[in-house]
Write a protein that holds these residues in place. Structure first.
Motif, PDB file in Angstrom:
ATOM      1  N   MET A   1     -42.748  -7.760   0.652  1.00 28.40           N
ATOM      2  CA  MET A   1     -43.905  -7.207   1.326  1.00 28.40           C
ATOM      3  C   MET A   1     -45.141  -8.037   0.992  1.00 28.40           C
ATOM      4  SD  MET A   1     -43.570  -3.080   1.271  1.00 28.40           S
ATOM      5  CE  MET A   1     -42.921  -2.825  -0.361  1.00 28.40           C
ATOM      6  N   SER A   2     -46.027  -8.156   1.949  1.00 30.92           N
ATOM      7  CA  SER A   2     -47.253  -8.913   1.720  1.00 30.92           C
ATOM      8  C   SER A   2     -48.318  -8.015   1.104  1.00 30.92           C
ATOM      9  CB  SER A   2     -47.748  -9.493   3.047  1.00 30.92           C
ATOM     10  OG  SER A   2     -48.276  -8.461   3.856  1.00 30.92           O
ATOM     11  N   GLY A   3     -49.466  -8.587   0.789  1.00 28.03           N
ATOM     12  CA  GLY A   3     -50.548  -7.840   0.179  1.00 28.03           C
ATOM     13  C   GLY A   3     -51.135  -6.765   1.075  1.00 28.03           C
ATOM     14  N   HIS A   4     -50.901  -6.836   2.382  1.00 29.02           N
ATOM     15  CA  HIS A   4     -51.450  -5.859   3.319  1.00 29.02           C
ATOM     16  C   HIS A   4     -50.524  -4.669   3.537  1.00 29.02           C
ATOM     17  CE1 HIS A   4     -54.792  -8.432   4.285  1.00 29.02           C
ATOM     18  NE2 HIS A   4     -53.968  -9.434   4.538  1.00 29.02           N
ATOM     19  N   GLU A   5     -49.407  -4.659   2.877  1.00 28.18           N
ATOM     20  CA  GLU A   5     -48.443  -3.586   3.079  1.00 28.18           C
ATOM     21  C   GLU A   5     -48.543  -2.561   1.952  1.00 28.18           C
ATOM     22  OE1 GLU A   5     -44.628  -5.359   3.653  1.00 28.18           O
ATOM     23  OE2 GLU A   5     -45.233  -6.281   5.523  1.00 28.18           O
ATOM     24  N   LEU A   6     -48.536  -1.296   2.343  1.00 28.33           N
ATOM     25  CA  LEU A   6     -48.623  -0.202   1.391  1.00 28.33           C
ATOM     26  C   LEU A   6     -47.289   0.546   1.390  1.00 28.33           C
ATOM     27  CD1 LEU A   6     -50.260   1.711  -0.464  1.00 28.33           C
ATOM     28  CD2 LEU A   6     -50.931   2.937   1.617  1.00 28.33           C
ATOM     29  N   PRO A   7     -46.478   0.381   0.336  1.00 34.36           N
ATOM     30  CA  PRO A   7     -45.197   1.082   0.286  1.00 34.36           C
ATOM     31  C   PRO A   7     -45.422   2.590   0.201  1.00 34.36           C
ATOM     32  CG  PRO A   7     -45.471  -0.357  -1.640  1.00 34.36           C
ATOM     33  CD  PRO A   7     -46.714  -0.445  -0.834  1.00 34.36           C
ATOM     34  N   ILE A   8     -44.617   3.333   0.936  1.00 34.62           N
ATOM     35  CA  ILE A   8     -44.710   4.791   0.935  1.00 34.62           C
ATOM     36  C   ILE A   8     -43.487   5.395   0.272  1.00 34.62           C
ATOM     37  CG2 ILE A   8     -44.828   6.851   2.372  1.00 34.62           C
ATOM     38  CD1 ILE A   8     -46.391   5.135   4.416  1.00 34.62           C
ATOM     39  N   MET A   9     -42.304   4.941   0.668  1.00 31.73           N
ATOM     40  CA  MET A   9     -41.082   5.444   0.049  1.00 31.73           C
ATOM     41  C   MET A   9     -39.939   4.477   0.276  1.00 31.73           C
ATOM     42  SD  MET A   9     -39.849   8.546   2.646  1.00 31.73           S
ATOM     43  CE  MET A   9     -38.292   8.874   1.872  1.00 31.73           C
ATOM     44  N   ALA A  10     -38.982   4.516  -0.617  1.00 29.84           N
ATOM     45  CA  ALA A  10     -37.738   3.761  -0.487  1.00 29.84           C
ATOM     46  C   ALA A  10     -36.665   4.617  -1.142  1.00 29.84           C
ATOM     47  CB  ALA A  10     -37.833   2.402  -1.163  1.00 29.84           C
ATOM     48  N   THR A  11     -35.610   4.903  -0.404  1.00 31.26           N
ATOM     49  CA  THR A  11     -34.578   5.782  -0.943  1.00 31.26           C
ATOM     50  C   THR A  11     -33.222   5.490  -0.322  1.00 31.26           C
ATOM     51  OG1 THR A  11     -34.021   8.094  -1.381  1.00 31.26           O
ATOM     52  CG2 THR A  11     -34.997   7.640   0.751  1.00 31.26           C
ATOM     53  N   ALA A  12     -32.203   5.581  -1.138  1.00 25.60           N
ATOM     54  CA  ALA A  12     -30.828   5.510  -0.640  1.00 25.60           C
ATOM     55  C   ALA A  12     -30.481   6.896  -0.095  1.00 25.60           C
ATOM     56  CB  ALA A  12     -29.882   5.118  -1.768  1.00 25.60           C
ATOM     57  N   PHE A  13     -29.575   6.929   0.880  1.00 28.65           N
ATOM     58  CA  PHE A  13     -29.196   8.223   1.443  1.00 28.65           C
ATOM     59  C   PHE A  13     -27.724   8.234   1.844  1.00 28.65           C
ATOM     60  CE2 PHE A  13     -30.606   5.672   5.014  1.00 28.65           C
ATOM     61  CZ  PHE A  13     -29.642   5.913   5.982  1.00 28.65           C
ATOM     62  N   THR A  14     -27.195   9.449   1.917  1.00 24.33           N
ATOM     63  CA  THR A  14     -25.877   9.728   2.463  1.00 24.33           C
ATOM     64  C   THR A  14     -26.044  10.894   3.441  1.00 24.33           C
ATOM     65  OG1 THR A  14     -25.290  11.359   0.777  1.00 24.33           O
ATOM     66  CG2 THR A  14     -24.738   9.040   0.300  1.00 24.33           C
ATOM     67  N   ARG A  15     -24.961  11.345   4.003  1.00 27.15           N
ATOM     68  CA  ARG A  15     -25.008  12.462   4.950  1.00 27.15           C
ATOM     69  C   ARG A  15     -25.704  13.681   4.341  1.00 27.15           C
ATOM     70  NH1 ARG A  15     -22.611  13.164   9.538  1.00 27.15           N
ATOM     71  NH2 ARG A  15     -21.115  11.496   9.185  1.00 27.15           N
TER      72      ARG A  15
END
Length: 137
Positions: A1-15
């Protein structure tokens, strides 16, 4: 991600996480400035991509959500077998045909969609433009 990007969430998922993930994405989208039909369309587009992962790509994936400038992005990736040739270029399936509308709907609802697919997996990036948030008077 570049400096202009604001991470909100990152998550693994299943059903098992699909419903909770839908609610979480909806909450974050609302806080990012999407409302009304735009909010509903974003949540539906993300949900369709997530559902494709659990139904067609081994049942597990990764979702990342972030803002950049005046856009909200969501990337859904998996390590499944890839999307069959010809599927991405096909028009909407006939109304009497069950299924097959997920990615078509994602592209229809999104302001921009990028799909990379191959034998090592698929990555779907959904982008919605955010309206400027009015400043309080």
């Amino acid at each position: 991600m570049s400096g202009h990007e604001l991470p909100i969430m990152a998550t693994a998922f299943t059903r098992r996480q699909v419903t909770d993930l839908r609610h979480s994405v909806g909450d974050h989208a609302r806080r990012s400035g999407l409302s009304g039909a735009r909010h509903e369309n974003f949540v539906l587009a993300v949900h369709e991509a997530v559902t494709n992962v659990v139904d067609h790509a081994g049942g597990r994936g990764l979702l990342r959500l972030w803002r950049s400038d005046a856009q909200l992005h969501c990337e859904i990736s998996d390590s499944g077998p890839g999307i069959p040739d010809g599927t991405l270029d096909s028009p909407m399936p006939p109304l009497d045909h069950f299924g097959g509308r997920g990615l078509w709907l994602v592209r229809l609802l999104s302001d921009a969609t990028a799909i990379d697919t191959g034998p090592a997996g698929t990555r779907v990036r959904i982008t919605f433009h955010l309206m400027p948030v009015p400043k309080p008077a």
